[in-house]
Design a protein around this motif. Sequence first.
Motif, mmCIF file in Angstrom:
data_model
loop_
_atom_site.group_PDB
_atom_site.id
_atom_site.type_symbol
_atom_site.label_atom_id
_atom_site.label_comp_id
_atom_site.label_asym_id
_atom_site.label_seq_id
_atom_site.Cartn_x
_atom_site.Cartn_y
_atom_site.Cartn_z
ATOM 1 N N ILE A 76 0.857 -1.178 0.000
ATOM 2 C CA ILE A 76 0.000 0.000 0.000
ATOM 3 C C ILE A 76 0.895 1.231 0.000
ATOM 4 C CG2 ILE A 76 -1.800 1.281 1.214
ATOM 5 C CD1 ILE A 76 -2.682 -1.336 2.484
ATOM 6 N N GLY B 284 -8.669 3.457 -0.392
ATOM 7 C CA GLY B 284 -9.010 4.258 0.779
ATOM 8 C C GLY B 284 -10.429 4.074 1.257
ATOM 9 N N ARG C 164 -7.356 2.189 -5.910
ATOM 10 C CA ARG C 164 -7.416 3.115 -4.778
ATOM 11 C C ARG C 164 -8.257 2.455 -3.696
ATOM 12 N NH1 ARG C 164 -5.812 7.991 -4.144
ATOM 13 N NH2 ARG C 164 -5.365 8.208 -6.382
ATOM 14 N N GLU D 254 -2.517 5.673 -0.554
ATOM 15 C CA GLU D 254 -3.537 4.639 -0.332
ATOM 16 C C GLU D 254 -3.944 3.975 -1.639
ATOM 17 O OE1 GLU D 254 -6.488 6.856 2.014
ATOM 18 O OE2 GLU D 254 -5.889 5.576 3.683
ATOM 19 N N THR D 255 -2.964 3.668 -2.447
ATOM 20 C CA THR D 255 -3.200 2.913 -3.671
ATOM 21 C C THR D 255 -2.267 1.721 -3.702
ATOM 22 O OG1 THR D 255 -1.570 4.152 -4.974
ATOM 23 C CG2 THR D 255 -3.848 4.993 -4.948
#
Length: 619
Positions: free
Chosen positions: A496, A514, A512, A500-501
Amino acid sequence: MPRIFILVCLLALSGGFPLHAGETPEPITEISQYGVTWYFAEPVQAGQFVSGDWWVVGPVTVTAVDPAPEVIPYDGTADRDPLAGSIPPEGYWVNGSMIDPLPGSLGRGAGQAYDQRARNFNVNRLVSYPITIPPVSSLVSTISELPLDPTVIRPTLRGASVLTVVAEPPPEDAFRPGLVAGDKRIYRESEIRWEILPGLEPTENVPHIPRRHPRLVDEEWTPRYARPWLVHGDFWSGEEQLAPINNMEAYHQYIAIELMVGAVLLVTDYGDRSKLMRHYLQVCIDYAAVSRNRDGGIGIRGTYAWPIIFAGLMFGDDELRDIFINGQNSTNDYHTYRRRGYFWEDRPEEHPASSFVIPGETWTSYHQRTGKRAVFWNAQESIRPSETGWSGTSETYRYMHSVSMPGFTLAALAMGEVERLDAGHHSPGAYSAYADRWMSETRETLATYGLNPNHASAHYVGSTLGALRNSHGFIDEMWHEHRDSFELGTWGGFRIRKDETIDTRGPLGVLRIGMNPWLWSSGLDNWLVVNEDSWSEQGAWAWVLNPEPPEPVSPTTNQWHGYPLLANDNIDTGPFLGYLNVANSPWVWVWRMGAWAYLDPEYLSPNGAWIWFSDLRPR
């Protein structure tokens, strides 16, 4: 000229009280630096950039240089290297000077005019004195290595100095512009963005290391970058032949090491980093000028991407920072990973399946060759020798290039810019992943690959010590101390990233995460829900959102479950999945992803569908 002023100039030149770019000392008629002296037809206004290199306000007429260019009689012993230039019977030119050398010119026919013993010498580019030089220009004057070991033709230069002719005095805190032809923009020390520089806790062995070469006597790291580096040579041999041994390392392996150690030191809070930053950035500026001004990027030296990106970051130059993003300036480092493994997304034909290596990984310690010539551009690191059809192995270039990669990766991770580093090698995710793999290998794991753990190169796997030699383990220590601190965990086996990808390097592209379990897929260009536990390289079930349900169609319309059929059994699902080919339904080809998916009409609804995406291994 008064003798007292001569003494002042000599003190300044020797480092007693250095001049700065904005100062306007009394006009002078000569300048000496690093063993080179330039003589002027009349007094000139002069000063020094923050790097210490000199500028003069021009146009200026240089009447002579010492040491002067001259022809050395040829004794028949100095042409033993097949990579060297052709030396005529009457002798060869040495101590040459050039004005605005062309980056990559050795491959474009312009040649070099420093030393005729080096390849692609072009006497038409040799500066003859006196000469009037307009602004803005860079005069590069060299000192040849004499006598030269007749059995080793490279490097041919002992030293080099740069005199920049400017139209007006530059700002007090100016860096020297790049010494090659083309862009001559000036960066300033006051522009350095110190606030973005991390400060990693130093480990025990912060290095104070003598240079490898016995003739290079500097004992601190900062002076390694203080003299001008000539980095515009063509191919490795031309670059090595033209590297002044008093200024820089000659062989690309050791050039990379010096750049790597500087990169890690600058993200380490070991004390005042301003002097190191000043000189390191000047080297970066010269690399950036080469990259901006030559055709096809910066050649095969994959180790130069990070210094260029770093300069863009530190000066707030977004164009320079992103110079590799579009791939046009990507380096071509054939010795490691680019055309090997499963990473080169635009060349799927070069990623054959292997029964030997786990899909998505690479065989770190393998380099193929046939006969006596290494096939860097055709070798496949991802498959074992028995699966290639080639014979023999060579590890020399593998560890020579691999040992510098962890340091650049660590510096990029510390600054949150590893994606740009990877992009600089035309290999999204590959460069940093390769560095991780290299540092995790051991001689024991090599044995599981069928390699001899006593092979010479096996001693270097899992470490940067192979090329650093006297490093006292500094880079290894920093890697093991700090590498894991940049992890935000994993998802489905993928790292990660700070934004946050995760980069799946597969059909679904970057995810993504998140808003997990809702994920945005760059490959699908849509939202989907995936259970992490169900993710595998064989495939995964995902619920894909349909933001625009299809309009009702007439029962008489030739359709596929509510979508009108187009030519060749294609349908347009809009923002849902884009164009699909349904000729083999329920298996459909998703043009947007370039991959197959299993879409059972029973699982299709106006709001979305459950879809099996197969073969999610990284490409």
